[in-house]
Design an enzyme around this catalytic site. Structure first.
Site, mmCIF file in Angstrom:
data_model
loop_
_atom_site.group_PDB
_atom_site.id
_atom_site.type_symbol
_atom_site.label_atom_id
_atom_site.label_comp_id
_atom_site.label_asym_id
_atom_site.label_seq_id
_atom_site.Cartn_x
_atom_site.Cartn_y
_atom_site.Cartn_z
ATOM 1 N N ASP A 192 -11.527 -111.803 -5.918
ATOM 2 C CA ASP A 192 -11.950 -110.370 -5.425
ATOM 3 C C ASP A 192 -12.280 -109.171 -5.642
ATOM 4 O OD1 ASP A 192 -8.751 -109.303 -5.787
ATOM 5 O OD2 ASP A 192 -9.371 -108.909 -3.600
ATOM 6 N N GLU A 246 -6.777 -109.944 -4.409
ATOM 7 C CA GLU A 246 -5.706 -108.776 -5.206
ATOM 8 C C GLU A 246 -5.936 -107.178 -4.754
ATOM 9 O OE1 GLU A 246 -4.753 -106.154 -9.135
ATOM 10 O OE2 GLU A 246 -6.209 -106.461 -7.778
HETATM 11 ZN ZN LIG Z 1 -8.189 -106.205 -11.081
#
Ligand SMILES: [Zn+2]
Length: 412
Positions: free
Chosen positions: A81, A176
């Site tokens: 992401d 994340e």
């Molecule tokens: Zn990162």
């Protein structure tokens, strides 16, 4: 190798994978599957074994051991992401060959310039091949550079069976950037004893300490009355919010701190006379000081309640992650191996505490000690993000050297 890295990174960044903290699903956005599925195919194509992807978007694969020698299984991770701070839609990467040390015009029409004055680190990259944005999006080298480097390193090892190594696991994970990277990560299924996230910034970064982190929501209940008849009746929750914030140490904020200094950060304030919501994050590398910060905020809230009436303010504090140093220090040799890998490649290792967290902060507490190594990128999360392909190549070789060192050092 450089061409492979360019090919991979420029392909991955064009796929929009921005995560979204408002969504509770994993992955938080369906578009992360577009890249996950592509990577699963690519892992199979280059010859990786046990390619699996679970219902939460955790992609794993294996490079089998090619030696009888007992060597612990190690893992490499990167996240698919991109940050929520800036758009990652329609990324148009631009390649600058043999950078000459001048300002870079990212976008002629909008006159967006990556300037040496603002970004003096550019002078470290004279002669390098750089990849930049077109000034309208982030690049997404965070963390697609890490994915490219891990993929390229695995491909290299598969093409060089003469390099002996133990079992290697790789994982590409969602979300994340919204702090939920490893939430549903199956550490047991991954089956590595140690791992490295390849999610750092400039050349040589090697990190094994992070913040201890908590989020705090302060809700202040006021009473709204017509201002003309408000005497002794109105309670303005915005003003109580301002009063409360002033009772915290004002110089312990992100804009005044560095190194190992912790802080309170008022991230968001949403207020009216009737009700004000304040969202803070609390950060400190030191666990004792971290706990003291949480106690201080609790004390401040109690004082405000004592003054304005109980129930005026409510406080919710939730721990987010802890300093992974506590879990990595006992297996410090995994940091030493990464440092040695860099030394072998003449890369000066820069060991500094992260003023933030990584997936490793959570993974280390889930039983998988996970330091973080550099990708080579600069200015993550914005339109001035760029990366040196030369340093991506060095990151790839660092991964390969770590793999070799686990074999040759007989590390346990
Ligand atoms: Zn990162």
């Amino acid at each position: 190798m450089k061409q492979d890295l360019i090919q991979r990174l420029t392909t991955y960044v064009k796929i929009d994978t921005q995560s979204d903290p408002r969504e509770s699903s994993t992955p938080s956005t369906a578009k992360q599957w577009d890249l996950l599925n592509l990577l699963a195919e690519e892992l199979k194509e280059i010859g990786m074994d046990e390619v699996s992807i679970d219902e939460n978007g955790y992609l794993m694969a294996t490079l089998p051991s090619n030696t009888e020698k007992p060597i612990p299984t190690i893992g490499f991770l990167a996240h698919v992401d991109t940050a929520t701070d800036f758009t990652g839609t329609n990324v148009q990467p631009q390649i600058v060959e043999k950078y000459e040390g001048t300002d870079l015009l990212l976008n002629e029409k909008l006159n967006i310039v990556l300037s040496l004055r603002e970004f003096p680190e550019l002078s470290n990259y004279i002669g390098h091949t750089l990849i930049t944005t077109d000034g309208t999006t982030l690049l997404g080298a965070d963390n697609k550079a890490g994915i490219s480097e891990i993929m390229t390193a695995m491909h290299y090892l598969l093409q060089h069976p003469e390099i002996k190594h133990g079992k290697i696991r790789v994982a590409f994970t969602p979300d994340e950037e919204i702090g939920r990277g490893p939430h549903k990560f199956d550490v047991e299924a991954f089956g590595a004893k140690y791992a490295y996230t390849v999610d750092g910034g400039p050349l040589g970064e090697l990190q094994f300490e992070s913040f201890n982190a908590a989020g705090a929501r302060v809700v202040i209940n006021g009473t709204n009355v017509h201002p003309g008849t408000a005497k002794n009746k109105m309670v303005n929750s915005i003003k109580i919010a301002m009063e409360l914030n002033r009772m915290l140490p004002l110089d312990e904020a992100p804009e005044f701190t560095a190194g190992y200094e912790g802080f309170f950060h008022l991230m968001n304030l949403d207020g009216s006379v009737e009700k004000t919501v304040m969202d803070y994050i609390i950060r400190d590398h030191d666990r004792v000081k971290f706990d003291e910060r949480k106690k201080l905020l609790t004390r401040v809230v109690n004082e405000v309640n004592a003054k304005h009436g109980s129930g005026t303010v409510t406080l919710e504090i939730e721990d987010q992650y802890y300093n992974m140093g506590e879990k990595i220090e006992p297996v410090r040799h995994i940091v030493d191996i990464a440092q040695k890998a860099m030394n072998r490649l003449d890369i000066p290792a820069i060991i500094e505490p992260i003023r933030g967290g990584t997936d490793g902060s959570q993974l280390s507490y889930m039983g998988l000690p996970t330091p973080n190594i550099f990708t080579g990128g600069e200015n993550f999360h914005g339109k001035y993000e760029y990366i040196s392909v030369d340093n991506m190549e060095k990151a790839t070789h660092t991964i390969i050297e770590i793999v070799k060192l686990f074999e040759s050092e007989g590390a346990e």
